[in-house]
Design a protein around this motif. Structure first.
Motif, PDB file in Angstrom:
ATOM      1  N   ILE A  73     -43.883 -11.108  13.987  1.00  0.00           N
ATOM      2  CA  ILE A  73     -44.226 -12.446  13.508  1.00  0.00           C
ATOM      3  C   ILE A  73     -45.684 -12.728  13.863  1.00  0.00           C
ATOM      4  CG2 ILE A  73     -43.639 -14.895  13.540  1.00  0.00           C
ATOM      5  CD1 ILE A  73     -41.466 -13.039  12.440  1.00  0.00           C
ATOM      6  N   LEU A  74     -46.499 -13.030  12.865  1.00  0.00           N
ATOM      7  CA  LEU A  74     -47.936 -13.244  13.056  1.00  0.00           C
ATOM      8  C   LEU A  74     -48.245 -14.688  13.435  1.00  0.00           C
ATOM      9  CD1 LEU A  74     -49.163 -11.135  10.002  1.00  0.00           C
ATOM     10  CD2 LEU A  74     -48.902 -10.417  12.391  1.00  0.00           C
ATOM     11  N   GLU A  75     -49.545 -14.986  13.622  1.00  0.00           N
ATOM     12  CA  GLU A  75     -49.972 -16.306  14.087  1.00  0.00           C
ATOM     13  C   GLU A  75     -49.510 -17.429  13.167  1.00  0.00           C
ATOM     14  OE1 GLU A  75     -51.913 -13.743  13.187  1.00  0.00           O
ATOM     15  OE2 GLU A  75     -53.792 -13.653  14.343  1.00  0.00           O
ATOM     16  N   ASP A  76     -49.549 -17.138  11.854  1.00  0.00           N
ATOM     17  CA  ASP A  76     -49.210 -18.175  10.872  1.00  0.00           C
ATOM     18  C   ASP A  76     -47.730 -18.228  10.547  1.00  0.00           C
ATOM     19  OD1 ASP A  76     -48.904 -15.825   9.495  1.00  0.00           O
ATOM     20  OD2 ASP A  76     -50.365 -16.292   7.920  1.00  0.00           O
ATOM     21  N   GLY A  77     -46.919 -17.456  11.268  1.00  0.00           N
ATOM     22  CA  GLY A  77     -45.485 -17.437  11.043  1.00  0.00           C
ATOM     23  C   GLY A  77     -45.025 -16.396  10.054  1.00  0.00           C
ATOM     24  N   ALA A  78     -45.982 -15.748   9.363  1.00  0.00           N
ATOM     25  CA  ALA A  78     -45.619 -14.678   8.431  1.00  0.00           C
ATOM     26  C   ALA A  78     -45.104 -13.472   9.203  1.00  0.00           C
ATOM     27  CB  ALA A  78     -46.833 -14.297   7.588  1.00  0.00           C
TER      28      ALA A  78
END
Length: 515
Positions: A27-32
Motif C-alpha cells: 500500500i503506497l502513500e496515496d492508498g494505492a
C-alpha cells in the motif's frame, strides 16, 4: 516502521526494507496498491509507476539509469530491466549552489566547536590520536624482516597489552606495527614517485610517535631518494636502517625501535579542540540500504565535524561518476570546481588508457545487495560527504592542507582507498558496509553496518549499527551516538574492532610497468 521507503517524491521506485514474496501487495502513500510480480529481497527496488523503454528511472530524485524494457508498477527493478545511462567523457559547467544568508556549512561554526578530545600534540604542532611506532619498508623484499621487527618490538616496548582494560595509559607506546606491501623495486617514473609519495605521507602521520624506515639497499626506492620524498623530518621521530649494510639488521632494528619508544614515551594525552580531528569517509561492500542508512549517517557526522572547524576526506573517484555534479556544485570557488572536473576526467582517462569500460561498476556483491547501476551506487556513495562545501582537491598520496571537506584522488578499492585516506591525514576512517569486511587500515577503521542483521551476525567486525534507523531510531539520535563514539575512539577510551583484532593493512595504487 514502514516496510518500504521512497527517497524522493519524484522517484518511480521504492526500496523494500524486508523481503517480499511474489504476489504480495504494497500500500503506497496515496492508498494505492501495487502487487509484486516476483520475489524481491531487502534493499532492492520495486516500480510504483510505469516507466517506458529508454526513460530515466529516478531514485534519490536523480536518474539511476535507463529502462531497458517497459517497467510496470509492481515490477522488480534491477539489472535485468535497468542499465547505466552514463557514456563517454562529460563536459561540465560551473553552476554553484545558492547559499543562504548564514553562509555555507563549512564557513560557520557549530555548537560543537567547543568540544575537545584527548590527543597527542606532536613537536610540529600536529595532533595524533594514538602513540604508536610504525615500521615502513622501502621495498617488498624485506616485508618479513619488518614483520619480525614489529613482533619483537611489540613484545619489548608496547604497554597496550598490559593495561587491564586493553587501553594504553598516558605516556605509553600503543603498539609497534608494520604495513607490508610488494612495491619499491622494479618501478619506474611516475609509478615509483607515487609509491614514494604515499609512503612518505604515512611517515608524517601523527598517529605514529616514531617511524622506522627499513630499506634493503639495491631497490629502486633507495633510502636516499625516499628521504627527498619525505622532506623535513625530526631525527628523534624518524630512523633509517639499510639492511644490506647492517651486520645484524634485526638487532640493529630493535635498538632503533628502543630509541623511538623512548621518544614516544615523552608524549602524554592532552586536551585538544575537535577542530584538529580528520575523518576519512569510505564505503565497501555496499548494498541497497547504504544510501538510506549508513552513508547519510556518516554524512551527518562529517557535516558536524566540519561545522566545528574539523576536516573530512572523501575519495573513491570512480564511485563519484554519475553524482559528480553534486560535488562540483558545492565547490568553494571556480578553481576548486576545475580541480574536481580534472579529478573526474583524469580518472576516466585512466580507464580509457587501459582499454577498460569506464562505467564497469557496481560489483557482484553490490548487485546482490540491490544496487543496479553505477549512478545508483555513486548517489549513495557521495552522501558520505554530507552537504558541506568542497574546500580542496588533493592528488593521490598528498596530505590535506585545508579544513573542511576535501576530495582525494584514489580508486574505490577498499585497501587502496583507506590507505590513501590515511596518507591524506585521516586519524579515523568511517567505513560503511552492507556486506561486511574484517579489513582495517593503519588508523582506527570504524565499521558501520547498513543493517541490523549484519551488525548482529558480525559483532567482531561491526563497530556501529546504522540499521537502527530502520528500527525506530532517528538520524539525530544515531548521529549523536556515532559522534560520541568517534570522540571516545579519538581519546583512546575505546578501540575499534580492527585494532583489537590486529587487522591493519595498506595497499598502494599501481599504474606502471614492472621491470
Amino acid at each position: 516502521m514502514s516496510d518500504w521507503v521512497r527517497l524522493s517524491p519524484s522517484d518511480q521506485v521504492i526500496v523494500v526494507l524486508r523481503p517480499f514474496g511474489q504476489g504480495e501487495a504494497i500500500i503506497l502513500e496515496d492508498g494505492a496498491s501495487v502487487t509484486l510480480q516476483k520475489e524481491v529481497l531487502r534493499g532492492h527496488k520495486i516500480a510504483t509507476a510505469f516507466v517506458p523503454l529508454g526513460a530515466d528511472v529516478l531514485k534519490f530524485g536523480y536518474s539511476i539509469g535507463k529502462a531497458t524494457e517497459d517497467i510496470t508498477p509492481g515490477d522488480w527493478v534491477h539489472t535485468h530491466n535497468l542499465a547505466s545511462g552514463l557514456q563517454g567523457i562529460t563536459e561540465y559547467r560551473y553552476e554553484p549552489m545558492e547559499v543562504d544568508e548564514a553562509g555555507t556549512l563549512s564557513s560557520r561554526l557549530s555548537a560543537d566547536a567547543g568540544r575537545t578530545f584527548q590527543g597527542y600534540v606532536r613537536a610540529n604542532g600536529e595532533v595524533g590520536i594514538r602513540n604508536e611506532i610504525w615500521i615502513l619498508n622501502t621495498v617488498g623484499c624485506i616485508n618479513k624482516t619488518c614483520e619480525i621487527l614489529a613482533k619483537r618490538g611489540e613484545a619489548a616496548f608496547a604497554n597496550r597489552a598490559n593495561a587491564a582494560d586493553g587501553n594504553a595509559v598516558a605516556g605509553d607506546v600503543d603498539g609497534v606495527f608494520h604495513f607490508a606491501h610488494p612495491f619499491g623495486c622494479s618501478q619506474l617514473g611516475d609509478d615509483l614517485r607515487h609509491t614514494r609519495k604515499l609512503l612518505a605521507s604515512l611517515v608524517h602521520h601523527p598517529n605514529a610517535a616514531g617511524v622506522l624506515v627499513v630499506g634493503l639497499g639495491c631497490e629502486n626506492n633507495q633510502i636516499e631518494g625516499f628521504k627527498e620524498a619525505i622532506g623535513d623530518y625530526d631525527p628523534r621521530r624518524v630512523k633509517f636502517l639499510k639492511s644490506q649494510e647492517s651486520e645484524d639488521e634485526l638487532e640493529e632494528g630493535l635498538a632503533l625501535i628502543a630509541e623511538l619508544a623512548e621518544y614516544a614515551r615523552t608524549f602524554k594525552r592532552q586536551t585538544v579542540p575537535v577542530s584538529k580531528l580528520k575523518l576519512g569517509l569510505k564505503c565497501g561492500g555496499s548494498d541497497g540500504l547504504s544510501g538510506i542508512t549508513a552513508n547519510p549517517l556518516v554524512g551527518a557526522v562529517s557535516d558536524r565535524l566540519i561545522g566545528a572547524g574539523g576536516t573530512a576526506v572523501l575519495t573513491e573517484v570512480p564511485e563519484m561518476f554519475g553524482a559528480e555534479t553534486i560535488l562540483m556544485n558545492r565547490a568553494a570557488d571556480e578553481a576548486v570546481f576545475g580541480s574536481i572536473v580534472s579529478l573526474i576526467n583524469d580518472f576516466k582517462q585512466y580507464f580509457i588508457r587501459h582499454g577498460q569500460e569506464v562505467y564497469e561498476n557496481p560489483s557482484p556483491g553490490n548487485k546482490e545487495g540491490g544496487i543496479s547501476t553505477l549512478e545508483e551506487k555513486s548517489l549513495g556513495c557521495t552522501q558520505k560527504g554530507g552537504h558541506a562545501t568542497v574546500a580542496d582537491v588533493r592528488p593521490y598520496g598528498d596530505r590535506v592542507v585545508k579544513h573542511g571537506l576535501n576530495l582525494v584522488e584514489a580508486p574505490g578499492n577498499d585497501l587502496v582507498s583507506v590507505t590513501a585516506l590515511t596518507a591524506a591525514g585521516a586519524h579515523i576512517v568511517l567505513f560503511t558496509t552492507g556486506r561486511g569486511t574484517p579489513f582495517g587500515g593503519p588508523v582506527p577503521t570504524v565499521k558501520i553496518s547498513t543493517n541490523a542483521e549484519l551488525a548482529a551476525r558480525k559483532k567482531h567486525w561491526i563497530d556501529y549499527d546504522a540499521g537502527q534507523l530502520l528500527e525506530g531510531r532517528n538520524m539525530s539520535e544515531l548521529a549523536d551516538g556515532l559522534w560520541e563514539t568517534i570522540l571516545s575512539i579519538a581519546s583512546g577510551e575505546a578501540r575499534t574492532h580492527n585494532e583489537t583484532n590486529g587487522f591493519r593493512e595498506i595497499a598502494i595504487f599501481k599504474d606502471g610497468v614492472i621491470l
